[in-house]
Design a protein around this motif. Structure first.
Motif, short mmCIF file in Angstrom:
data_model
loop_
_atom_site.label_atom_id
_atom_site.label_comp_id
_atom_site.label_asym_id
_atom_site.label_seq_id
_atom_site.Cartn_x
_atom_site.Cartn_y
_atom_site.Cartn_z
N PRO A 1 0.82 -1.22 0.00
CA PRO A 1 0.00 0.00 0.00
C PRO A 1 0.85 1.27 0.00
N ALA A 2 1.90 1.28 0.81
CA ALA A 2 2.77 2.46 0.88
C ALA A 2 3.51 2.65 -0.44
N LEU A 3 3.92 1.54 -1.07
CA LEU A 3 4.62 1.63 -2.35
C LEU A 3 3.70 2.22 -3.42
N GLY B 1 -5.55 7.78 -9.40
CA GLY B 1 -5.80 7.69 -7.95
C GLY B 1 -6.72 6.53 -7.63
N LEU B 2 -7.81 6.43 -8.41
CA LEU B 2 -8.77 5.34 -8.18
C LEU B 2 -8.09 3.99 -8.35
N LEU C 1 -7.79 1.14 -5.57
CA LEU C 1 -8.33 -0.18 -5.87
C LEU C 1 -7.29 -1.27 -5.60
N LEU C 2 -6.06 -1.02 -6.05
CA LEU C 2 -4.97 -1.99 -5.85
C LEU C 2 -4.66 -2.16 -4.37
N MET C 3 -4.72 -1.07 -3.61
CA MET C 3 -4.46 -1.15 -2.17
C MET C 3 -5.56 -1.94 -1.49
N GLY C 4 -6.80 -1.69 -1.92
CA GLY C 4 -7.96 -2.36 -1.33
C GLY C 4 -7.87 -3.86 -1.51
N VAL C 5 -7.49 -4.30 -2.71
CA VAL C 5 -7.34 -5.72 -3.01
C VAL C 5 -6.32 -6.34 -2.08
#
Lengths: 259, 359
Positions: free
Chosen positions: A184-186, A246-247, A251-255
Motif C-alpha cells: 500500500p505504501a509503495l 488515484g482510483l 483499488l490496488l491497495m484495497g485488493v
C-alpha cells in the motif's frame, strides 16, 4: 452532537473550497466561447477535439509522461531504500538523515531551481531530459521517503525477524516479506511521485530551453499569451487522468487489504 | 548432554546494562523457562540466542559450536513470537512452507512435510486459509507448525501465550509440552507468568536485574525460594519484617520477634545469621479451630479478618495483624460451617515451623 454538526459544516466548506476551482475548469471546458469565461455560454466538445487533434499538447504531454514514469522508476526504489535504512537501522544520525532527505520539501522551489541550474551547468549536462530527470528525482524523493517511512513504521518488525529465523537472508526477507507488506505504501508513493513530477513547473522553467516543453510549461505559456478555452479542456483531461490513476491506486491497495 | 550454553553473557544498551554476566546451561531435550518481571533481561537474552541482537561480550554455544558470530538466518534455531508474526500475505500452507523453501527442500517433499506439521497442531484442514481468517490460538499453532516443520534442535519461545485468554493459554501450553515430546527439541521459554513457567518448565531460571537469581525445578523454586524477590514472584507469600533475633533458644529452632512483637519459631539455620524477613506461603497456613496448642510444631498468629475472597477453588483470607502493615494472607481449600467468619472478627491461624523460611 452539536459539535459534530459544526465539524460537518466545516468539512463541507473545505470540500467546496477545494473542488470549486476544479469544477469551474471542467464546466468551462464545454463552453462555446473562444476565451476562458465563466459562466459558460453554450455546450460543445469542440475544445477537446481541438486539444486532441491539433497536437499542440501532444509532444509536451508525452515528454511529461516519460519524465514522470522514469522519475518514479528511479525515485521509488531509491526513496524506499533510504526510508528502509532510516526506519530499520538505528543510528544517532537518523534524524539528520531524515531531515536531509526531506529538505527539498521545505527549500523554496525557486532556490532549488537556481541551485540545480548551476549544478547541471557545471556538470556539463546539456540535454534537457536528463537535466529535468535529475531535478525531478530530487524533488520527488522526499514524498517517497516520507510515505515509505510511515509504511515501514506501521509494519510489525517481528514478521521480518520470523522470516530471517526461518532461514531467509536479509535480502530475501526484504523482497519476500517487506516489499509485499509495504505494497500500500509503495502504491501511494508511486502515485505521489507520478503526480508531483507530472505537475512540476518552476524547475522545468529553469532547466529547459527551446525545443523541450513539458505539459505544465505549455499550459503556462498559453495562460500568459493565449487564454483559449482549449486550456480548460487540457486541464480537465489532466484532472480526469489524475482521478483515474488515484482510483486505480486505491483499488490496488484495497485488493491487498482483503487477502 | 549439554545443548545450549551461555557463558558470561553481557549486554549494554548505551550505558544501561541489561544482561549482566549471565551463565546458563540448557540440557538436551529439556524445557527451560526464563521467568522474570519486564525489564529483567529475559527477552534480550532470548534475542541474543536467536541472533537478533549481539552480546556486548560473552559467548553462546550450541552443541559445542560457537553461535555468537553466526548470522541469524544460518542458526539452526526456531523462534515462536508473542504476536504470532505470521506472514499476512501468505496462506497457512505457504507460511509453513516458507522455511522449507529457504532451506532448499525439494518440492516433492514440501507438501508432505507441511501437511504432517499442520496435522500435528490439528490444523490439517486450514492450509488454504490466510492468517487474518484464524483465531489467535490457531495463528499461534500455525506459527508452531511453521517452526517445527524445520525440525530445529533449539526452539525459543518469546511469551507465546501472553496474547491468549486464560483457558487457551493452558491448553496451548500443554500442547507445546506434547509437541516437545514428539519433535524432541530443546526449548527456552520466556515468560513473566509464573503459572506458565510452572506448567511448562523442566527447570525455571528466575531473572532479576539482568541476571539469574535462582535456577531449579519448579518445585525447588517454589518450596525453597532463595530470596524474598523469588518468593514474591513465584506464588503468593507473606513477608514479615523481623524486629529482633534471639538465637540459641534451643539447638533445633530459634525464636524470632517480628514487628508488632509477635514471636515466631524457625528452624535454626547457620547460613543465615542475620535475617531480616520471615516468609510463609499462604497455602501452608491453617485456621485454628480447636484450642489445641502445640507450640513445638506450630507457629500461631492472631489478628482480625479484613476480608474474605472466594476464588472458586479456594478462599483467600486477609488478616490485619497488629504492627504489620500488609494484610497477612491465608489460603484455604474449603470453609466448613465452623470456619465461618465475618469481617473484623478475631481469628487465629497456625502453620508448621518447618514451613517458615527466613531471609
Amino acid at each position: 452532537m452539536k459539535n459534530f454538526k459544526i465539524v460537518n459544516f466545516v468539512n463541507v466548506f473545505i470540500y467546496i473550497f477545494i473542488l470549486a476551482p476544479l469544477l469551474v475548469v471542467i464546466i468551462s471546458s464545454f463552453n462555446t466561447a473562444e476565451y476562458l469565461v465563466f459562466p459558460p455560454q453554450g455546450f460543445t466538445f469542440d475544445w477537446y477535439h481541438e486539444v486532441i487533434s491539433k497536437g499542440r499538447y501532444t509532444q509536451p504531454f508525452w515528454n511529461s509522461i516519460k519524465l514522470a514514469v522514469v522519475t518514479t522508476m528511479i525515485a521509488l526504489p531509491v526513496g524506499t531504500m533510504i526510508a528502509y535504512a532510516i526506519s530499520r537501522y538505528k543510528s544517532r544520525f537518523n534524524d539528520v538523515l531524515q531531515s536531509f532527505f526531506l529538505s527539498p520539501l521545505v527549500i523554496p522551489t525557486l532556490l532549488l531551481g537556481i541551485g540545480l541550474l548551476i549544478l547541471v551547468s557545471n556538470l556539463g549536462v546539456q540535454m534537457y531530459f536528463p537535466r529535468l530527470l535529475l531535478a525531478h528525482v530530487v524533488i520527488v524523493i522526499p514524498y517517497v521517503v516520507r510515505t515509505m517511512i510511515a509504511g515501514f513504521a506501521g509494519m510489525d518488525k517481528s514478521i521480518e525477524q520470523a522470516s530471517i529465523i526461518l532461514g531467509a537472508s536479509p535480502i530475501k526477507t526484504f523482497f519476500l516479506v517487506t516489499v509485499p507488506l509495504a505494497r500500500p505504501a509503495l502504491l501511494a508513493s508511486g502515485f505521489l511521485s507520478l503526480v508531483v513530477s507530472f505537475d512540476e513547473l518552476i524547475i522545468a522553467l529553469f532547466l529547459t530551453g527551446p525545443g523541450f516543453n513539458t505539459l505544465p510549461m505549455t499550459i503556462y505559456s498559453d495562460v500568459q499569451f493565449n487564454l483559449s478555452t482549449s486550456l480548460a479542456a487540457i486541464s480537465s483531461l489532466i484532472i480526469f487522468g489524475t482521478v483515474l490513476l488515484g482510483l486505480l491506486a486505491v483499488l490496488l491497495m484495497g485488493v491487498n487489504k482483503k487477502s | 548432554m549439554t545443548e545450549l550454553q551461555l557463558k558470561d553473557i553481557y549486554k549494554k544498551f548505551g550505558s544501561k546494562v541489561v544482561v549482566n554476566k549471565l551463565n546458563l546451561t540448557v540440557e538436551s531435550g529439556e524445557m527451560l523457562c526464563l521467568l522474570g518481571p519486564s525489564g529483567c533481561g529475559k527477552s534480550t537474552t532470548l534475542s541474543m540466542i536467536a541472533g537478533m541482537q549481539t552480546p556486548t561480550s560473552g559467548s553462546i554455544m550450541l552443541e559445542d559450536k560457537e553461535l555468537t558470530k553466526v548470522a541469524p538466518h544460518k542458526r539452526d534455531v526456531g523462534l515462536v513470537f508473542q504476536n504470532y508474526a505470521l506472514f499476512p500475505h501468505l496462506s497457512v500452507f505457504d507460511n509453513v512452507a516458507f522455511g522449507l523453501r529457504r532451506h532448499g527442500v525439494p518440492k516433492s517433499e514440501i507438501g508432505d512435510r507441511v501437511r504432517a506439521s499442520l496435522a500435528s497442531v490439528q490444523l490439517a484442514e486450514f492450509e488454504d486459509r490466510f492468517p487474518a481468517q484464524l483465531s489467535g490460538g490457531q495463528q499461534q499453532r500455525v506459527a508452531l507448525a511453521r517452526t517445527l516443520v524445520l525440525k530445529p534442535k533449539l526452539v525459543l519461545f518469546d511469551e507465546p501465550l501472553s496474547n491468549l485468554d486464560a483457558k487457551l493459554r493452558q491448553a496451548l501450553g500443554i500442547e507445546i509440552r506434547l509437541l516437545q515430546k514428539e519433535y524432541k527439541f530443546t526449548g527456552v521459554f520466556v515468560t513473566h507468568d509464573q503459572e506458565e513457567a510452572m506448567l511448562l518448565g523442566d527447570r525455571i531460571a528466575v531473572m532479576n536485574g539482568g541476571n539469574i537469581v535462582q535456577l531449579g525445578t519448579p518445585k525447588e523454586v517454589y518450596k525453597k525460594p532463595v530470596d524474598p524477590f523469588v518468593a514474591n514472584f513465584i506464588g503468593e507469600s507473606n513477608l514479615l519484617p523481623i524486629a529482633n533475633t534471639d538465637l540459641g533458644t534451643s539447638s533445633e529452632t530459634m525464636e524470632i520477634t517480628i514487628l508488632g512483637g509477635h514471636k515466631i519459631k524457625v528452624i535454626a539455620n547457620d547460613n543465615n545469621s542475620n535475617p531480616s524477613k520471615v516468609m510463609i506461603r499462604p497455602e501452608s497456613i491453617e485456621v485454628l479451630v480447636d484450642k489445641d496448642i502445640d507450640s513445638e510444631k506450630y507457629n500461631y498468629l492472631t489478628g482480625n479478618v479484613a476480608y474474605i475472597n472466594y476464588t472458586g477453588t479456594s478462599y483467600l483470607i486477609g488478616i490485619k495483624v497488629e504492627g504489620i502493615e500488609k494484610e497477612f494472607l491465608v489460603r484455604i481449600q474449603n470453609m466448613t460451617e465452623d470456619l465461618h467468619f465475618s469481617d473484623e472478627e478475631a481469628i487465629t491461624v497456625k502453620w508448621k515451623i518447618k514451613d517458615t523460611l527466613i531471609y
